[in-house]
Motif scaffolding. Structure first.
Motif, PDB file in Angstrom:
ATOM      1  N   ARG A  18     -10.987  -3.317  -5.906  1.00 39.06           N
ATOM      2  CA  ARG A  18     -10.025  -4.267  -5.346  1.00 39.06           C
ATOM      3  C   ARG A  18     -10.305  -5.601  -6.018  1.00 39.06           C
ATOM      4  O   ARG A  18     -11.260  -6.288  -5.625  1.00 39.06           O
ATOM      5  CB  ARG A  18     -10.204  -4.370  -3.830  1.00 39.06           C
ATOM      6  N   MET A  52      -2.930   7.693  -4.056  1.00 37.23           N
ATOM      7  CA  MET A  52      -3.195   8.074  -2.664  1.00 37.23           C
ATOM      8  C   MET A  52      -4.669   8.426  -2.470  1.00 37.23           C
ATOM      9  O   MET A  52      -5.328   7.913  -1.582  1.00 37.23           O
ATOM     10  CB  MET A  52      -2.353   9.299  -2.264  1.00 37.23           C
ATOM     11  N   LEU A  77     -17.197   3.841  -0.988  1.00 34.19           N
ATOM     12  CA  LEU A  77     -16.328   2.691  -1.227  1.00 34.19           C
ATOM     13  C   LEU A  77     -16.528   2.083  -2.610  1.00 34.19           C
ATOM     14  O   LEU A  77     -15.563   1.720  -3.282  1.00 34.19           O
ATOM     15  CB  LEU A  77     -16.602   1.641  -0.144  1.00 34.19           C
ATOM     16  N   ILE A 128     -15.138   9.820  -1.237  1.00 33.53           N
ATOM     17  CA  ILE A 128     -15.780   9.027  -2.281  1.00 33.53           C
ATOM     18  C   ILE A 128     -16.278   7.729  -1.648  1.00 33.53           C
ATOM     19  O   ILE A 128     -15.542   7.084  -0.909  1.00 33.53           O
ATOM     20  CB  ILE A 128     -14.758   8.701  -3.393  1.00 33.53           C
ATOM     21  N   TYR A 135      -5.765  -2.605  -3.857  1.00 28.53           N
ATOM     22  CA  TYR A 135      -6.447  -1.848  -4.915  1.00 28.53           C
ATOM     23  C   TYR A 135      -5.754  -2.075  -6.257  1.00 28.53           C
ATOM     24  O   TYR A 135      -4.558  -2.395  -6.316  1.00 28.53           O
ATOM     25  CB  TYR A 135      -6.438  -0.365  -4.575  1.00 28.53           C
ATOM     26  N   GLU A 177     -10.791   5.378   6.710  1.00 26.37           N
ATOM     27  CA  GLU A 177     -10.798   4.606   5.467  1.00 26.37           C
ATOM     28  C   GLU A 177     -10.680   3.107   5.762  1.00 26.37           C
ATOM     29  O   GLU A 177     -11.358   2.284   5.143  1.00 26.37           O
ATOM     30  CB  GLU A 177      -9.631   5.066   4.586  1.00 26.37           C
ATOM     31  N   LYS A 201     -14.674   3.908  -5.429  1.00 31.43           N
ATOM     32  CA  LYS A 201     -13.218   4.025  -5.401  1.00 31.43           C
ATOM     33  C   LYS A 201     -12.625   3.045  -6.396  1.00 31.43           C
ATOM     34  O   LYS A 201     -13.335   2.277  -7.036  1.00 31.43           O
ATOM     35  CB  LYS A 201     -12.699   3.673  -3.992  1.00 31.43           C
ATOM     36  N   MET A 228       0.834  -1.201   0.000  1.00 29.55           N
ATOM     37  CA  MET A 228       0.000   0.000   0.000  1.00 29.55           C
ATOM     38  C   MET A 228       0.871   1.254   0.000  1.00 29.55           C
ATOM     39  O   MET A 228       0.617   2.209  -0.716  1.00 29.55           O
ATOM     40  CB  MET A 228      -0.902  -0.005   1.227  1.00 29.55           C
ATOM     41  N   TYR A 229       1.918   1.216   0.827  1.00 37.44           N
ATOM     42  CA  TYR A 229       2.809   2.358   0.947  1.00 37.44           C
ATOM     43  C   TYR A 229       3.606   2.588  -0.331  1.00 37.44           C
ATOM     44  O   TYR A 229       3.822   3.709  -0.772  1.00 37.44           O
ATOM     45  CB  TYR A 229       3.802   2.116   2.087  1.00 37.44           C
ATOM     46  N   LYS A 269      -3.925   4.444   8.125  1.00 38.15           N
ATOM     47  CA  LYS A 269      -4.657   3.296   7.618  1.00 38.15           C
ATOM     48  C   LYS A 269      -3.954   1.997   8.014  1.00 38.15           C
ATOM     49  O   LYS A 269      -4.600   1.031   8.436  1.00 38.15           O
ATOM     50  CB  LYS A 269      -4.732   3.395   6.095  1.00 38.15           C
ATOM     51  N   ALA A 279      -7.284   5.460  -3.660  1.00 37.26           N
ATOM     52  CA  ALA A 279      -7.154   4.091  -3.163  1.00 37.26           C
ATOM     53  C   ALA A 279      -6.745   4.062  -1.690  1.00 37.26           C
ATOM     54  O   ALA A 279      -7.458   3.510  -0.858  1.00 37.26           O
ATOM     55  CB  ALA A 279      -6.133   3.327  -4.004  1.00 37.26           C
ATOM     56  N   ALA A 280      -5.613   4.685  -1.370  1.00 37.81           N
ATOM     57  CA  ALA A 280      -5.157   4.635   0.030  1.00 37.81           C
ATOM     58  C   ALA A 280      -6.190   5.295   0.946  1.00 37.81           C
ATOM     59  O   ALA A 280      -6.548   4.759   1.983  1.00 37.81           O
ATOM     60  CB  ALA A 280      -3.803   5.309   0.176  1.00 37.81           C
ATOM     61  N   VAL A 281      -6.663   6.479   0.568  1.00 39.47           N
ATOM     62  CA  VAL A 281      -7.800   7.091   1.247  1.00 39.47           C
ATOM     63  C   VAL A 281      -8.821   7.455   0.174  1.00 39.47           C
ATOM     64  O   VAL A 281      -8.668   7.037  -0.975  1.00 39.47           O
ATOM     65  CB  VAL A 281      -7.401   8.348   2.074  1.00 39.47           C
ATOM     66  N   SER A 282      -9.844   8.231   0.513  1.00 42.26           N
ATOM     67  CA  SER A 282     -10.850   8.502  -0.509  1.00 42.26           C
ATOM     68  C   SER A 282     -11.157   9.987  -0.619  1.00 42.26           C
ATOM     69  O   SER A 282     -12.195  10.376  -1.104  1.00 42.26           O
ATOM     70  CB  SER A 282     -12.124   7.726  -0.186  1.00 42.26           C
ATOM     71  N   ASN A 283     -10.244  10.828  -0.112  1.00 39.04           N
ATOM     72  CA  ASN A 283     -10.460  12.263  -0.258  1.00 39.04           C
ATOM     73  C   ASN A 283      -9.107  12.954  -0.315  1.00 39.04           C
ATOM     74  O   ASN A 283      -8.078  12.359   0.005  1.00 39.04           O
ATOM     75  CB  ASN A 283     -11.276  12.810   0.913  1.00 39.04           C
TER      76      ASN A 283
END
Lengths: 312, 341
Positions: A131, A215, A125, A123, A150, B232, A128, A16-17, B205, A218-222
């Motif tokens: 997955r 970012m 889920l 956004i 994702y 999230e 987004k 993810m990172y 997260k 996917a990682a967050v939604s805003n």
């Protein structure tokens, strides 16, 4: 079983990172191989993250949002190219300008589109990034922790291969590298140096825009003003660490991701280490490995030097 | 020719700016302004809340209100100068980052009043008032809710960076859980982890995911932008999260069960009101809590939290206001609190 799950958690966090960093580092690989330094990647990531979140919110289509994010990064990169390639401006100065312009523009536009707010609305889920392997494995099992990522994560690795292929297996890749090593030689052989540089710089912005969207979609939604804080520079470091190659950059980003995964994992165990010390691990680890294993790194010979056709 | 035009323009600008300086100070209406933190006035967080409080003061109390936005830390000092030149009677700094600039300005201009949110000076000048909030009180309440609602017997706390403010959130929350354990005979465990950042959403997260994997089902965050990642994670895993500072339910309507709210607007309004009534609490730090209605749980809590738990929370609020429960705000007071249970 628990140890396996812990391992899965660390790998999952690493992926993810690493994904947003990989996109952006690939952008760095593109532009610097053509001889243009782009420290504006951070700004291009920011505008990408903002445009991604905004288009995603209003259209409900993550793929359209992802493409628009790339486009936005590309537009900013075009400005960088005009300054650095056409007008031979100082590439570092122009890059710094991009790092001001990206966040500034994002905040300004955010106020226009979101009733004066400096962050975008989240956004849902299901709108987004998808997955692809969600629900295939049991929740929080090893395979789920590792592979329930994702689509942007998988795409990042695909892009590594594509960039590697372009740079080392195609004619245009050879030209990009030639221009970065010795533009005059390339010019005398009939390569349009400016055109090649423009292409590489714009692509770097597109990739950085993808990185930002990875970012915010996917990682967050805003998007908020602090969402991109330093990732662009870490990606830049990863690119140098990776000796200006796509695969090397990918490993460097993954290393950084693994270090973050370890930090989060260790912080959650009963081993009492102060969290400030833990937070240093990714950076210290990168430094140590850079100093002890990687050895001397040499970039493209003509990197950072503006090319002027009629000057000797 | 061009030079002459330039000269004329320059003189005109100079003259105008002088005029702007001299026009300050007049008028009999009270003038109050605020200098925002870098988030700007529409940050949907404490700057916006402060501005709402000021606007309310403008409407109800008939004072003239305005704001100066800062976009980076370097803007604080010039913005304070501008606010001073405009002849304001009271100048607000919103957020602890303005602590030192406000103190400097206040020392230089003893005739102007200053106020700051989220900052307590050790030695407050006579023309300054510090406004702080008892964040441990709403944290206690959400901790109680978390302990009552968890199905796994484990809840989490994600902090930003260690410090007095976040420590108050942590210990208040932890105390709320321990209190619920005592009252209800449960044994809910709290997992605590700090992100050492207020911006790294990915880390938030990751930490929340790790907590959910360890079996927690509710995670409370006091970590700014890091919290976006926490919420999230709750959204993706179908678990619960608890928001902070304002009602964050809109971030994930199905997952954010409640929020520990800090009503900066109430604090700002109260101080302006005091000033208007000639009771400006200069030289002190005022502490606002449940009693003043300056902290609370989110109004949308009733969407997820059953009514009987909310009724118990109401009773707890009363106990806290009456002083029957003293909510701890640091490690030391927390230990005392747990021992006294």
């Amino acid at each position: 079983m628990n140890a396996l799950n812990d391992l899965g958690l660390i790998i999952g966090i690493s992926l993810m990172y690493a994904a947003p960093l990989i996109y952006t580092a690939l952008g760095g690989v593109m532009t610097e191989n053509s001889g243009v330094v782009n420290i504006g990647l951070e700004g291009m990531m920011t505008i990408g993250a903002f445009i991604g979140a905004t288009v995603g919110y209003y259209s409900g289509n993550p793929w359209l949002a992802f493409l628009c994010a790339g486009l936005a990064g590309g537009v900013l990169a075009l400005l960088h190219a005009v300054a650095c390639v056409t007008f031979s401006a100082d590439q570092v100065v122009s890059g710094i300008a991009m790092n001001f312009l990206g966040p500034g523009l994002s905040l300004f536009l955010s106020r226009v589109f979101f009733e004066g707010a400096t962050m975008t609305k989240p956004i849902p889920l299901d709108q987004k990034m998808p997955r692809p392997l969600n629900g295939v494995f049991a929740q929080n099992s090893f395979l789920d922790l590792v592979f329930n990522q994702y689509a942007t994560v998988y795409l990042a690795f695909l892009l590594v291969f594509i960039v590697w292929y372009i740079l080392y297996k195609t004619k245009i890749g050879l030209r990009i590298r030639a221009v970065g090593e010795h533009p005059r030689a390339a010019d005398t052989l009939g390569i349009d140096v400016y055109k090649v540089k423009y292409l590489a710089v714009i692509l770097s912005g597109v990739f950085a825009g993808f990185g930002g969207a990875a970012m915010s979609l996917a990682a967050v939604s805003n998007f908020r003003a602090t969402l991109i804080s330093g990732q662009g520079f870490i990606a830049l470091a990863a690119m140098i660490f990776g000796k200006w190659t796509p695969q090397g950059s990918m490993w460097a980003c993954l290393l950084f991701g693994v270090a973050q995964g370890l930090v989060v994992y260790l912080g959650g165990t009963n081993i009492k280490v102060s969290s400030q010390l833990l937070a240093m691990i990714p950076y210290v680890l990168t430094l140590i490995i850079l100093m002890s294993f990687v050895g001397k790194v040499t970039g493209p010979a003509a990197n950072g030097v503006p090319y002027e056709k009629n000057k000797e | 020719m061009q030079k002459k035009i330039m000269a004329v323009v320059m003189i005109a600008v100079l003259a105008l700016s002088l005029a702007a300086c001299s026009s300050g100070g007049g008028g009999d209406k009270l003038k109050v302004t605020m200098v925002t933190d870098v988030g700007g006035v529409n940050d949907q967080s404490f700057n916006q809340s402060a501005w709402e409080g000021l606007q309310k003061a403008g409407k109800d109390l008939g004072v003239k209100v305005s704001y100066q936005e800062s976009h980076q830390d370097a803007d604080f000092v010039p913005n304070l100068e501008t606010a001073l030149d405009a002849g304001n009677d009271l100048i607000w700094g919103i957020g602890y980052k303005l602590g030192d600039p406000i103190l400097e300005a206040a020392k230089k201009n003893p005739d102007t009043k200053y106020a700051i949110v989220d900052f307590a000076y050790e030695d407050t000048p006579e023309n300054v008032v510090g406004v702080v909030f008892k964040q441990e009180q709403p944290s206690f309440l959400v901790g109680y809710i978390a302990a009552k609602m968890t199905k796994t017997g484990k809840v989490g706390f994600v902090g930003g960076m260690e410090g007095d403010v976040i420590s108050a959130f942590e210990n208040g929350y932890h105390a709320g859980v321990e209190y619920a354990n005592k009252v209800n005979g449960t044994n809910v465990e709290v997992i605590i982890q700090y992100a050492e950042s207020f911006t790294d959403a990915a880390k938030g997260k990751a930490i929340a995911n790790s907590m959910y994997q360890q079996g927690a089902d509710i995670v409370f965050h006091a970590a700014g932008g890091v919290g976006d990642g926490v919420i999230e994670a709750a959204k993706e895993q179908g678990k619960f999260a608890i928001g902070v500072d304002r009602d964050q339910n809109y971030m994930a309507p199905d997952n954010v069960i409640t929020s520990a709210m800090k009503r900066v607007d109430v604090g700002v309004y109260n101080v302006v009101k005091d000033l208007k009534e000639g009771k400006f609490p200069g030289g002190t730090t005022v502490v606002y809590g449940l009693e003043e209605g300056a902290v609370d749980i989110a109004p949308t809590s009733d969407k997820h939290v059953p009514k009987e738990i909310l009724d118990e929370v109401e009773a707890l609020k009363k106990d806290i206001i009456d002083g029957k429960i003293e909510v701890p705000f640091n490690q030391e007071t927390f230990n005392d609190f747990v021992n006294s249970l």
